[in-house]
Motif scaffolding. Structure first.
Motif, PDB file in Angstrom:
ATOM      1  N   GLU A   1       0.898  -1.268   0.020  1.00  0.00           N
ATOM      2  CA  GLU A   1      -0.107  -0.084  -0.119  1.00  0.00           C
ATOM      3  C   GLU A   1       0.791   1.240   0.107  1.00  0.00           C
ATOM      4  N   GLN A   2       1.784   1.132  -0.602  1.00  0.00           N
ATOM      5  CA  GLN A   2       3.011   2.320  -0.740  1.00  0.00           C
ATOM      6  C   GLN A   2       2.713   2.668  -2.297  1.00  0.00           C
ATOM      7  N   TYR A   3       1.477   3.540  -2.508  1.00  0.00           N
ATOM      8  CA  TYR A   3       1.306   3.479  -3.950  1.00  0.00           C
ATOM      9  C   TYR A   3       2.118   4.613  -4.497  1.00  0.00           C
ATOM     10  N   GLU A   4       2.568   5.654  -3.921  1.00  0.00           N
ATOM     11  CA  GLU A   4       3.112   6.631  -4.558  1.00  0.00           C
ATOM     12  C   GLU A   4       4.686   6.307  -5.036  1.00  0.00           C
ATOM     13  N   LYS A   5       5.088   5.298  -4.173  1.00  0.00           N
ATOM     14  CA  LYS A   5       6.537   4.732  -4.599  1.00  0.00           C
ATOM     15  C   LYS A   5       6.349   3.743  -5.550  1.00  0.00           C
ATOM     16  N   ALA A   6       5.299   2.909  -5.639  1.00  0.00           N
ATOM     17  CA  ALA A   6       4.979   1.900  -6.418  1.00  0.00           C
ATOM     18  C   ALA A   6       4.793   2.752  -7.888  1.00  0.00           C
ATOM     19  N   PHE A   7       4.104   3.720  -8.106  1.00  0.00           N
ATOM     20  CA  PHE A   7       3.761   4.443  -9.052  1.00  0.00           C
ATOM     21  C   PHE A   7       5.255   4.819  -9.792  1.00  0.00           C
ATOM     22  N   SER A   8       5.952   5.602  -8.990  1.00  0.00           N
ATOM     23  CA  SER A   8       7.328   5.936  -9.378  1.00  0.00           C
ATOM     24  C   SER A   8       8.114   4.765 -10.051  1.00  0.00           C
ATOM     25  N   HIS A   9       8.107   3.651  -9.641  1.00  0.00           N
ATOM     26  CA  HIS A   9       8.766   2.548 -10.198  1.00  0.00           C
ATOM     27  C   HIS A   9       7.900   1.936 -11.436  1.00  0.00           C
ATOM     28  N   ALA A  10       6.793   1.733 -11.429  1.00  0.00           N
ATOM     29  CA  ALA A  10       5.839   1.386 -12.464  1.00  0.00           C
ATOM     30  C   ALA A  10       5.992   2.345 -13.510  1.00  0.00           C
ATOM     31  N   THR A  11       6.192   3.621 -13.564  1.00  0.00           N
ATOM     32  CA  THR A  11       6.467   4.511 -14.627  1.00  0.00           C
ATOM     33  C   THR A  11       7.731   4.240 -15.315  1.00  0.00           C
ATOM     34  N   LYS A  12       8.700   3.934 -14.646  1.00  0.00           N
ATOM     35  CA  LYS A  12      10.139   3.620 -15.217  1.00  0.00           C
ATOM     36  C   LYS A  12       9.843   2.370 -16.253  1.00  0.00           C
TER      37      LYS A  12
END
Length: 933
Positions: free
Chosen positions: A317-328
């Motif tokens: 549930e660390q969605y901001e961090k998850a989004f950063s990695h997924a964007t890469k």
């Protein structure tokens, strides 16, 4: 062309060793004895001991190239290629031979240094055939590594043309076979190479790789372990068994193998990646994230680790961090299906539904599986909220194909058809759904409501009656009939239908609320109240009923009873905007700003999304914040409000007020003009217009605005005060005095009294100014503001004793005040009452130790009492706080003279006279300077 798989094979034998062996520090070494020991150890394959002895020989005789060559052999055997390269480079620098060059080239191949390898093998005239064959074989391998397959093939053919088969040539042939996916030919050549050179580690590794790809795990593992045992100083070889364990699902053994490698090389990229992969599969998300981030710390472009980080952070549930990695991940691989799905799932969690749906739009229908039903549902619901009914229906149908027994999808498709703005099209879609699942009454209900929206009341009544016949134990058909009657303004028939429905389902809240709504339309408020009370008897938390009861009680003037209902609504629904807004309004209109602001701030924090209710809260709180002089916060909220409601004259008026109080007069004028345009008959707007014009020195326009105000609105003390201020600003003192007197006659306040006194003072009528304030204080003895102004006037007018009396009175009315104490000190000092003056000056300094003026007062008194040192210390500090005050500088010079510092005093006086030509005590300063000269 070389296949991508070949590169992974070749990379396996490009090992990099970080282990260093250090020779013993013997004090006396026998060169021959050490050399013989080294050879013996080498022949016994005890290379670590051999390395130590060879290094001992070189300590005695560092010029022995034969020892360096043999040392390099031992380094090569155990996989310490960087150290072998170092020794061979030293030898080559002293003697150049084909043997040395070839051995160095083979080491450089293992170090993946193709460019230097080619330099070493550049000149090979008259090389022995066997060495030439190996040289060409090594060059062929290097060219495969650098993705030059055509050149590699040409070199290999050139080597074969020499008609001498070596292990190196067979190995190069195996790699060439793998380049064209001929595993059988590759294995044949590798076996021949190992037959010629059983300790050829790179051949073992490549054979193990091929066997592993063929899922022949046991022989592959044997080869990998043999290679790792031989080259025990090369930790990279520990990865190969780990790969076998992973592919063979021996996960515990895989973890053990990876841990061995990571113990030696903690930042090893591939080992950490494998750990992260295994931990993700085991749903150990925290550890998977840690391992993946270790990889990214070394190589931030490792996309696979970004994916694992994104998936792990999502599960945590660390969605901001998850989004950063997924964007890469999606940036590097825009078409990667799993990456796009993961990114969309994260965007849904972050509340960016539209972006999530857009991400999913990059996928094909065939890309989805049963695990993606939730994603398709969420995307369909987003499009439904965004009124894209066609796409919403398409997404739901796609999900339904993956989950044919999911009734929730049927209901979502029903909802989509129902919400379709094209009512006829929606009815058509609902009819199709009904044919598929005729037993679903929800679809029939949606059809009836769709006909309601269409206004086809006959169809509604016909279907509703048929539905009631099919479901006699439910009141839904009667309720739908009642709604149809309400919309057709047949309230009596509607009431009968709802009452009949209540007979069947007495606990149906909707029926009771419909009956209450009819009662309200019939203005039968008592009956409506009873229906709402009946609703609360069933569900005491029903928000709609509690709010309606609040409004009904308020309508009857029973405010306290209404507040009971409103507080119950807040108790059961503390985060509800609908419950909080009326309470905020109550506090706002009943002069309880603090309570209103607390609730408003809480609601704005919990409901940041724009809604009409949120806009009202922005307005109320923006106005309340002015009360607390929090101009920036008020400005922000009122700006947000007028952005959404540009026609609101109150919004523009209050925003103009905030700008004016923030001294942003152009912005205040802009907002006020909008307010005037929206409503020019609102007195506060007209008054603010006058105030702004006066502040900007627009006296002619101010006079016109005042005249316009008097024509539109009743005369008040406020407009008379504005007239008085205008006359005072233009120097019309008598007119100003008259208008202030008129305003005072209408509204007797201390503020207007002080303004009248100020008008007299400005006109040079000091006695009248003092008399106005004296008369006022005779009636209002405890008025602090008027008494302060009176004491100041008396001090300036030289009425020292009267000023002292008023200051003493003030000190009895107020907490200790530095300004009052300082003024008393000056006045007593003037009267020669040094001890009294000193006491008040010290008190003032205790209350305001950093006030330069107060320090000056105390210093002057101390100086007069003969304490020049304390006076100078205070005045020196006062100058730091107020460097441009000439009085302080003059007194400092006096203190310095008192203390015998004539040169310092002279410097202070010269600066004072130079910088302050209008200083009242300039003559005294010049005389004092002259006395020093």
């Amino acid at each position: 062309m070389i296949s991508l798989r070949v590169k992974s094979y070749i990379a396996c034998f490009l090992c990099f060793c970080l282990t260093m062996l250090v020779g013993c520090g013997e004090t006396s070494i026998n060169e021959q004895e050490a050399y013989e020991k080294a050879l013996a150890f080498q022949q016994a394959n005890e290379h670590s001991s051999a390395i130590i002895e060879f290094k001992n020989v070189m300590k005695v005789n560092p010029s022995r190239n034969d020892v360096k060559m043999q040392l390099a052999d031992s380094y090569i055997y155990i996989g310490m290629y960087p150290f072998a390269e170092k020794e061979l480079t030293k030898v080559l620098a002293q003697e150049s031979s084909p043997e040395i060059k070839l051995k160095l080239a083979k080491v450089l191949l293992m170090l993946n240094d193709a460019s230097r390898l080619k330099e070493v093998l550049a000149n090979r005239q008259d090389w022995p055939v066997a060495l030439e064959v190996d040289a060409l074989a090594v060059l062929s391998q290097a060219d495969l590594l650098t993705n030059q397959p055509d050149l590699a093939l040409a070199e290999l053919k050139q080597a074969k043309a020499l008609n001498l088969v070596t292990a190196e040539l067979l190995f190069a042939s195996a790699l060439q076979a793998l380049a064209v996916d001929d595993e059988e030919e590759a294995l044949k050549n590798i076996d021949l190479a190992l037959a010629k050179e059983p300790n050829l580690v790179k051949a073992m590794v490549i054979k193990g790789q091929v066997l592993m790809q063929q899922q022949r795990f046991e022989p592959a593992l044997a080869l990998f372990n043999q290679a790792a045992t031989m080259q025990y100083a090369n930790p990279e070889l520990l990865m190969n068994p780990a790969r076998v364990y992973v592919l063979n699902n021996q996960l515990d053994l895989a973890h053990q193998q990876l841990d061995k490698l990571l113990k030696i090389i903690p930042e090893h990229i591939e080992a950490n990646y494998f750990k992260a992969f295994l931990q993700l599969q085991a749903k150990n998300y925290e550890q998977a994230l840690v391992s993946a981030e270790k990889v990214l710390k070394v190589d931030n472009e490792h996309i696979a680790s970004h994916f694992i980080s994104a998936a792990s952070a999502y599960s945590l549930e660390q969605y901001e961090k998850a989004f950063s990695h997924a964007t890469k991940v999606t940036y590097a691989y825009p078409g990667y299906t799993e990456g796009l799905k993961l990114k969309a799932a994260i965007q849904f969690k972050l509340g960016d539904e539209l972006a999530a749906t857009e991400t999913l739009s990059a996928l094909n229908a065939s890309d989805f599986n049963q695990q993606d039903i939730g994603l398709l549902k969420a995307a369909g619901q987003t499009q439904l909220l965004n009124d894209d009914f066609a796409l919403s229906q398409q997404l739901f149908e796609q999900a339904a194909q993956l989950a044919q027994d999911d009734q929730s999808l049927t209901m979502l498709m029903t909802q989509t058809a129902f919400l379709q703005p094209d009512i006829d099209k929606g009815i058509e879609q609902l009819e199709i759904i009904k044919q598929k699942i005729p037993e679903q009454e929800e679809v029939e209900i949606a059809l009836i409501v769709s006909y309601l929206k269409k206004g086809d009341f006959n169809e509604v009544l016909q279907r509703a009656k048929a539905l009631q016949t099919r479901l006699p134990k439910q009141g839904v058909g009667l309720v739908l009939q009642g709604i149809a009657y309400v919309l057709n303004r047949q309230l009596d028939l509607a009431e009968q239908a709802f009452l009949a429905a209540r007979e069947i389902e007495p606990s149906n809240l909707g029926t009771l609320q419909n009956l209450a709504a009819i009662a309200l339309q019939q203005k039968n408020y008592e009956q409506a109240e009873q229906y709402y009370l009946d609703t609360l008897a069933i569900d005491k938390t029903d928000l709609s009923s509690l709010l309606q009861l609040y409004l009904l009680a308020k309508r009857k003037g029973e405010v306290e009873q209404g507040l009971v209902y409103l507080k119950q609504a807040l108790q059961y629904h503390p985060d509800s905007m609908a419950a909080n807004l009326p309470m905020i309004e109550y506090f706002y209109f009943n002069n309880q700003p603090q309570q209103a602001l607390v609730l408003a701030n809480n609601m704005l924090e919990k409901h940041p999304q724009p809604t009409p209710e949120q806009a009202k809260i922005l307005f109320y709180s923006g106005v309340v914040l002015q009360y607390y002089k929090q101009w920036e916060a008020a400005k922000s909220r009122l700006e947000s409000f007028v952005d959404r409601y540009p026609a609101s004259y109150l919004g523009h008026f209050h925003l103009a007020t905030v700008y004016a109080m923030s001294n942003d007069l152009p912005a205040a004028r802009s907002e006020l003009d909008k307010a005037i345009q929206a409503n020019s008959f609102y007195p506060p707007i007209a008054m603010l217009d006058i105030r702004l014009l006066l502040s900007q020195g627009e006296f002619v326009k101010t006079r016109q605005a005042i005249q316009g105000y008097r024509e539109k609105f009743p005369n008040t003390a406020v407009v008379d005060e504005m007239q008085a201020r205008l006359e005072l600003a233009q120097g019309n003192f008598n007119e100003s005095i008259n208008w202030y007197q008129k305003a005072l006659a209408e509204s007797e306040t201390n503020y207007l009294t002080v303004q009248l006194a100020n008008a007299h003072w400005s006109a040079g009528q000091a006695d009248q100014a003092i008399q106005v304030l004296t008369d006022w204080l005779s009636k209002y003895d405890s008025d602090v503001l008027s008494r302060r102004v009176l004491a100041d006037y008396q001090m300036v007018a030289g009425q020292d004793q009267q000023a002292i009396d008023n200051l003493v009175k003030l000190s009895s009315l107020l907490k200790p005040d530095a300004h009052i104490e300082n003024n008393l000190a000056w006045l007593y000092q003037k009267q020669g009452k040094a001890d009294l003056a000193l006491g008040h000056a010290e008190t003032a300094h205790d209350l305001a130790p950093d006030n330069a003026g107060i320090m000056d007062t105390l210093a002057v008194i101390l100086l007069q009492k003969g304490d020049g040192i304390a006076a100078e210390r205070l005045l020196t500090r006062a100058v730091q706080f107020s460097p441009d005050d000439p009085d302080i500088q003059y007194h400092l010079a006096q203190a310095m003279i008192k203390n015998g510092k004539k040169e310092a005093a002279k410097e202070v006086l010269e600066k004072l006279i130079s910088n302050h030509q209008d200083f009242p005590a300039l003559t005294e300063s010049k005389a004092l300077l002259l006395s020093l000269s």
